[in-house]
Design an enzyme around this catalytic site. Structure first.
Site, mmCIF file in Angstrom:
data_model
loop_
_atom_site.group_PDB
_atom_site.id
_atom_site.type_symbol
_atom_site.label_atom_id
_atom_site.label_comp_id
_atom_site.label_asym_id
_atom_site.label_seq_id
_atom_site.Cartn_x
_atom_site.Cartn_y
_atom_site.Cartn_z
ATOM 1 N N LYS A 119 0.738 -1.282 0.107
ATOM 2 C CA LYS A 119 0.087 -0.048 -0.026
ATOM 3 C C LYS A 119 0.850 1.155 0.067
ATOM 4 O O LYS A 119 0.312 2.430 -0.673
ATOM 5 C CB LYS A 119 -0.931 -0.263 1.031
ATOM 6 C CG LYS A 119 -2.177 -1.053 1.116
ATOM 7 C CD LYS A 119 -3.158 -0.833 2.188
ATOM 8 C CE LYS A 119 -4.384 -1.667 2.284
ATOM 9 N NZ LYS A 119 -3.829 -3.204 2.368
ATOM 10 N N LYS A 161 -3.161 0.977 8.539
ATOM 11 C CA LYS A 161 -3.471 -0.294 7.656
ATOM 12 C C LYS A 161 -2.140 -0.805 7.566
ATOM 13 O O LYS A 161 -1.132 -0.578 7.620
ATOM 14 C CB LYS A 161 -3.901 0.319 6.239
ATOM 15 C CG LYS A 161 -5.332 0.698 6.181
ATOM 16 C CD LYS A 161 -5.567 1.407 4.849
ATOM 17 C CE LYS A 161 -6.941 2.301 4.682
ATOM 18 N NZ LYS A 161 -7.350 2.526 3.467
ATOM 19 N N GLY A 167 -8.303 -7.010 2.714
ATOM 20 C CA GLY A 167 -9.386 -7.929 3.374
ATOM 21 C C GLY A 167 -9.927 -7.398 4.745
ATOM 22 O O GLY A 167 -10.522 -8.333 5.594
ATOM 23 N N GLY A 168 -9.450 -6.191 5.200
ATOM 24 C CA GLY A 168 -9.874 -5.806 6.629
ATOM 25 C C GLY A 168 -8.936 -6.213 7.674
ATOM 26 O O GLY A 168 -8.977 -5.805 8.758
ATOM 27 N N HIS A 211 -17.681 3.544 0.311
ATOM 28 C CA HIS A 211 -16.624 2.577 -0.385
ATOM 29 C C HIS A 211 -17.076 2.078 -1.847
ATOM 30 O O HIS A 211 -18.193 1.266 -2.115
ATOM 31 C CB HIS A 211 -16.508 1.253 0.416
ATOM 32 C CG HIS A 211 -15.127 0.388 0.130
ATOM 33 N ND1 HIS A 211 -14.279 0.184 0.797
ATOM 34 C CD2 HIS A 211 -15.036 -0.257 -1.140
ATOM 35 C CE1 HIS A 211 -13.378 -0.560 0.173
ATOM 36 N NE2 HIS A 211 -13.764 -0.897 -1.092
ATOM 37 N N HIS A 238 -14.454 -3.557 8.842
ATOM 38 C CA HIS A 238 -13.522 -3.396 7.652
ATOM 39 C C HIS A 238 -13.626 -4.359 6.596
ATOM 40 O O HIS A 238 -12.895 -4.644 5.666
ATOM 41 C CB HIS A 238 -12.123 -3.155 8.141
ATOM 42 C CG HIS A 238 -11.989 -2.003 9.122
ATOM 43 N ND1 HIS A 238 -12.361 -0.902 9.181
ATOM 44 C CD2 HIS A 238 -11.195 -2.243 10.245
ATOM 45 C CE1 HIS A 238 -12.006 -0.140 10.159
ATOM 46 N NE2 HIS A 238 -11.399 -1.012 11.093
ATOM 47 N N GLU A 278 -10.070 0.628 -5.723
ATOM 48 C CA GLU A 278 -10.895 0.781 -4.833
ATOM 49 C C GLU A 278 -10.856 2.331 -4.256
ATOM 50 O O GLU A 278 -9.775 2.843 -4.044
ATOM 51 C CB GLU A 278 -10.863 -0.183 -3.407
ATOM 52 C CG GLU A 278 -10.948 -1.417 -3.690
ATOM 53 C CD GLU A 278 -11.223 -2.442 -2.447
ATOM 54 O OE1 GLU A 278 -10.784 -1.998 -1.435
ATOM 55 O OE2 GLU A 278 -11.556 -3.364 -2.626
ATOM 56 N N ARG A 295 -6.525 -9.041 -8.424
ATOM 57 C CA ARG A 295 -7.128 -10.454 -8.532
ATOM 58 C C ARG A 295 -8.669 -10.294 -8.654
ATOM 59 O O ARG A 295 -9.046 -8.897 -8.811
ATOM 60 C CB ARG A 295 -6.859 -11.239 -7.112
ATOM 61 C CG ARG A 295 -7.484 -10.271 -6.139
ATOM 62 C CD ARG A 295 -7.459 -11.095 -4.682
ATOM 63 N NE ARG A 295 -7.562 -10.078 -3.487
ATOM 64 C CZ ARG A 295 -8.791 -9.617 -3.136
ATOM 65 N NH1 ARG A 295 -9.935 -9.723 -3.811
ATOM 66 N NH2 ARG A 295 -8.778 -8.879 -2.023
#
Length: 660
Positions: A119, A161, A167-168, A211, A238, A278, A295
C-alpha cells in the site's frame, strides 16, 4: 493466436474455486483442484477433473505452500494456474515462481502485483500518476514516532493499515493519540500473521464515506477499460457484507471520472487481467484512492450481472494472450444487482466466527448462489468464515433488493451460527433502502444483530420435538405412528423447557383434533395443519401458514424459518445427561484457535472490557476481554498455544466475590 494452455489448476478452495472451475469447464478446459486434509471431500475437490492433496489443514501447510501447488500442477499436467482470491492470489513471488516453472499465471505480472500489493509503494505511485489520494504517511521509516507525527499532522481520527494485503486485516481505526500505540501494536501483529509483514501506513480517516470500487480489465497490448462501479459500503470490521452494482450514489458523470482515474491507476503499472481499484467517496463528490486488488474480487458477480460478462472467462482469454474484444463504448450497465455474503459468524457476539458441522444446506432456487459447501461438511477454524454469496438481479434497485430478501428467507443453513437473519435486517433497513449507507453504518446504527426467538417459533420447536418423540415411540414399539398418540383419557400435556439468549421458555404441548395447543409462558398458541418430511415442513401457527426446515440431533433441534434460525435443546431431556460446570469467573475460548498474546498476569486488577488475550482464528485476531471488574486469579493461556472452543484461558474473580 495459438492456444497457450488447455488445463487450469485452481490454487484455492471453497466457493471461488468452484466458481472458476465451472467457467473453465464450460469453455472446455480441464480443471485441477488442490485440497488440504480438511478439504479432501469438499465440493471443489469433487467437482474438478483431478484433485491433489497438498498438506495438512493449516494454510501454511497447504494453500500457502507455493512449491506444493506448482508440484501438483506439474504432476497433473496443468498448464496454467488461477489463484482465485486470498491465499497466494496477490503474492508476487508465487506468480513469479509459476512463470519460472513454465506455467501460465492467470493474473497480472509479478511486478504489478508487488507494486500494488504494498500500500505504501502503491500510494506513492498513484500520487505520481495524478490519482487522488488520502493525506497520511506511507514512508519506509516504520518508527512509531513517524506515525505519531503523521497522525498529528493529519488530525484524528486516523486509519492504520497493513502495507501488505487487505481484506480488513491489519486495520485499526484510532480516535485519540492515547490509543495510537495500541493500534499500531495490534495492527502489526495481525498484519504479520496474515501477510508476513509488519509494515504499516497511516491515513486520515474519511468520515461517513462510501466505499466505491471500479472493475478494470487490461490486455497485454495496452488496452485497459473499466466495467463500472460496485458500492461496498456495508461493512463490519472493515470487511464487506453486502455489495451492489451500480452504486446508488454514482451518476454517469461521476462514473466517468472515477472510471478514468481507475484506468489511469491500472495504466501506471501496465496492468494485465482483471483487477479492482478501490476508492473512498465523500459526500461532496471527492474521491480518494484506497488500494488496487490485483485479482478477482469476492463481489465480482454483481458486475457480471449488470454487464452480462463472465469475468473468469475474460481472465482466461487475457491469459491466453487474446486482445480485449470490448472497448469502453461497448460497456453498458443494465439493471441492478445486489450480493449478500453468508458468513459462519455470530453478529450478536461482535461477529465472532462460528465452527461446526453443516447439518442441512438448502440454497434458494430463484437467485444466483456461489457456494462451496454442502450438507454434512465441517466448517473449521482454519479458513475464512465466508460460506456462500447470494446474488439477486432486477430491473431496478428495489426489484433486486426485494428479490434478495426473499432469497435469504428461502436460504437454510443449519448446524452453526450464521449472519442470515442479520443480512435480511440490513436489506430491510431504511437507510439501505434509500441508498444512504456509509462504511460506518453497521457499527453506528444499532441494527439488531441477533436471531430473535418468538413465542410462536418456540411453540413450533416444541411441537416438532413432540412429534419426533412419538415417532420414536412408534418405531421402537412397532406401532403405527397415529397409535403412539392415542390415550384412553384426556390428552396429557407434555412439558418442554428451552433457554435462549438468557430467557427461559416454559412450554407444554397438548394434542387436539386438528393439531396442537402449546402454552409458552402462559400464552396459548395453536400449531395446526402441520406436515413434516425428513427435514422440512409446513404448519399454521396461530392461523399463519409457515414453511420451515429442521434437523433433529438427539435432544437438539435446529430450525430455520424465513425470519430466523434457532438451535434449541429441551432442558428436561438434556439435563438427564448431565453437563460439566465451568469454574466461576472462567473466561473461555469462544472457538478453536491460536493464542497470539496474553496481556495479564496472576494477581492483576482488571476492569470489565480490559483486554486479557488475543486469539487468532479464521485469519483474524479476536480480542478476549474481561467480562467483569475483578482480579486475575489464574492464567492458563500462553502465547503460541493452540486452544479448543470452551477451554479456560483466564480466571477472573469478580469484585463482589472478593468483597464477601
Amino acid at each position: 493466436m495459438t492456444e497457450r494452455f488447455s488445463s487450469v489448476l485452481v490454487a484455492n478452495r471453497g466457493e471461488i474455486a468452484l466458481r472458476i472451475m465451472k467457467s473453465a469447464r464450460n469453455l472446455g478446459y480441464r480443471t485441477i483442484a488442490v485440497a488440504s486434509e480438511a478439504d479432501r471431500r469438499a465440493p471443489h475437490a469433487d467437482f474438478a477433473d483431478a484433485c491433489v492433496l497438498i498438506g495438512a489443514s493449516p494454510t501454511n501447510e497447504s494453500y500457502l505452500c507455493s512449491d506444493k501447488i506448482i508440484k501438483a500442477a506439474k504432476e497433473t499436467g496443468a498448464e496454467a494456474i488461477h489463484p482465485g482470491y486470498g491465499f497466494l492470489s496477490e503474492n508476487a513471488e508465487f506468480a513469479r515462481s509459476v512463470v519460472e516453472a513454465g506455467l501460465v499465471f492467470i493474473g497480472p505480472s509479478p511486478e504489478a502485483i508487488a507494486l500494488m500489493g504494498d500500500k505504501a509503494i502503491a500510494k506513492r505511485r498513484m500520487i505520481d500518476a495524478g490519482v487522488p489520494c488520502i493525506p497520511g504517511y506511507q514512508g519506509t521509516d516504520q518508527d512509531d514516532q513517524r506515525f505519531v507525527e503523521a497522525a498529528e499532522r493529519a488530525g484524528f481520527p486516523v486509519m492504520i493499515k497493513a502495507a501488505a494485503g487487505g481484506g480488513g486485516r491489519g486495520m485499526r481505526l484510532v480516535h485519540r493519540i492515547e490509543d495510537l500505540q495500541a493500534g499500531l501494536d495490534d495492527a502489526r501483529k495481525e498484519a504479520e500473521a496474515a501477510f508476513g509483514s509488519r509494515a504499516l501506513i497511516l491515513e486520515k480517516a474519511v468520515q461517513r464515506a462510501r466505499h466505491i470500487e471500479i472493475q478494470v480489465l487490461g490486455d497485454k497490448y495496452g488496452s485497459i477499460i473499466h466495467l463500472g462501479e460496485r458500492d461496498c459500503s456495508l461493512q463490519r470490521r472493515h470487511q464487506k457484507v453486502i455489495e451492489e452494482a451500480p452504486s446508488p450514489a454514482v451518476d454517469e458523470a461521476l462514473r466517468g471520472k472515477m472510471g478514468a482515474a481507475a484506468v489511469n491507476a491500472a495504466k501506471a503499472v501496465d496492468y494485465q487481467g482483471a483487477g479492482t481499484v478501490e476508492f473512498l467517496l465523500a459526500d461532496d463528490g471527492a474521491f480518494y484512492f484506497l488500494e488496487m486488488n490485483t485479482r478477482l474480487q469476492v463481489e465480482h458477480p454483481v458486475t457480471e450481472e449488470v454487464t452480462g460478462l463472465d469475468l473468469v472467462a475474460l481472465q482466461l482469454a487475457i491469459a491466453q494472450g487474446r486482445p480485449l474484444e470490448k472497448t469502453q463504448d461497448d460497456i453498458r450497465l443494465k439493471g441492478h444487482a445486489i450480493e449478500a455474503r453468508l458468513y459462519a459468524e455470530d453478529p450478536s457476539q461482535n461477529f465472532l466466527p462460528s465452527t461446526g458441522f453443516i447439518h442441512l444446506w438448502n440454497p434458494p432456487k430463484d437467485a444466483r448462489v456461489d457456494a462451496g459447501i454442502e450438507s454434512g461438511m465441517e466448517v473449521t477454524s482454519f479458513y475464512d468464515p465466508m460460506l456462500a454469496k447470494i446474488i439477486a438481479t432486477g430491473e431496478t434497485r428495489e426489484d433486486a433488493r426485494r428479490k434478495l430478501v426473499k432469497a435469504l428467507e428461502e436460504t437454510t443453513l443449519l448446524g452453526l451460527t450464521t449472519n442470515r437473519a442479520f443480512l435480511r435486517t440490513l436489506l430491510e433497513d431504511q437507510v439501505f433502502k434509500t441508498g444512504q449507507c456509509r462504511t460506518d453504518h453497521i457499527d453506528g446504527a444499532g441494527i439488531a444483530t441477533r436471531d430473535e426467538a418468538s413465542e410462536q417459533s418456540i411453540a413450533l420447536c416444541a411441537v416438532i420435538q413432540h412429534l419426533d418423540a412419538f415417532k420414536q415411540v412408534a418405531e421402537n414399539a412397532a406401532l403405527p405412528e397415529e397409535l403412539a398418540h392415542w390415550s384412553s383419557s384426556e390428552a396429557y400435556p407434555k412439558p418442554y423447557h428451552y433457554t435462549l439468549d438468557g430467557h427461559d421458555y416454559q412450554c407444554t404441548v397438548c394434542r387436539r383434533t386438528d393439531g396442537f395447543i402449546v402454552c409458552v409462558d402462559q400464552e396459548k398458541i395453536g400449531v395446526d395443519q402441520i406436515e413434516l418430511t425428513e427435514d422440512s415442513g409446513v404448519a399454521a401457527i396461530d392461523g399463519e401458514r409457515v414453511r420451515f426446515d429442521f434437523i433433529i440431533d438427539g435432544s437438539k433441534l435446529f430450525l430455520s424459518l424465513p425470519y430466523t434460525t434457532l438451535t434449541v435443546e429441551n432442558a428436561l431431556t438434556s439435563r438427564e445427561r448431565g453437563t460439566a460446570e465451568v469454574s466461576a469467573g472462567a473466561v473461555t475460548a469462544p472457538m478453536h484457535g491460536l493464542v497470539s498474546s496474553v496481556f495479564v498476569e496472576e494477581g492483576a486488577k482488571v476492569r470489565r472490557g480490559d483486554r486479557l488475550a488475543l486469539l487468532e482464528a479464521m485469519k483474524m485476531q479476536h480480542e478476549i476481554s474481561s467480562p467483569t471488574d475483578g482480579t486475575v486469579s489464574n492464567v492458563l493461556a500462553a502465547a503460541g498455544k493452540q486452544v479448543a472452543s470452551g477451554d479456560t484461558l483466564v480466571i477472573v474473580e469478580p469484585e463482589e466475590e472478593q468483597a464477601s
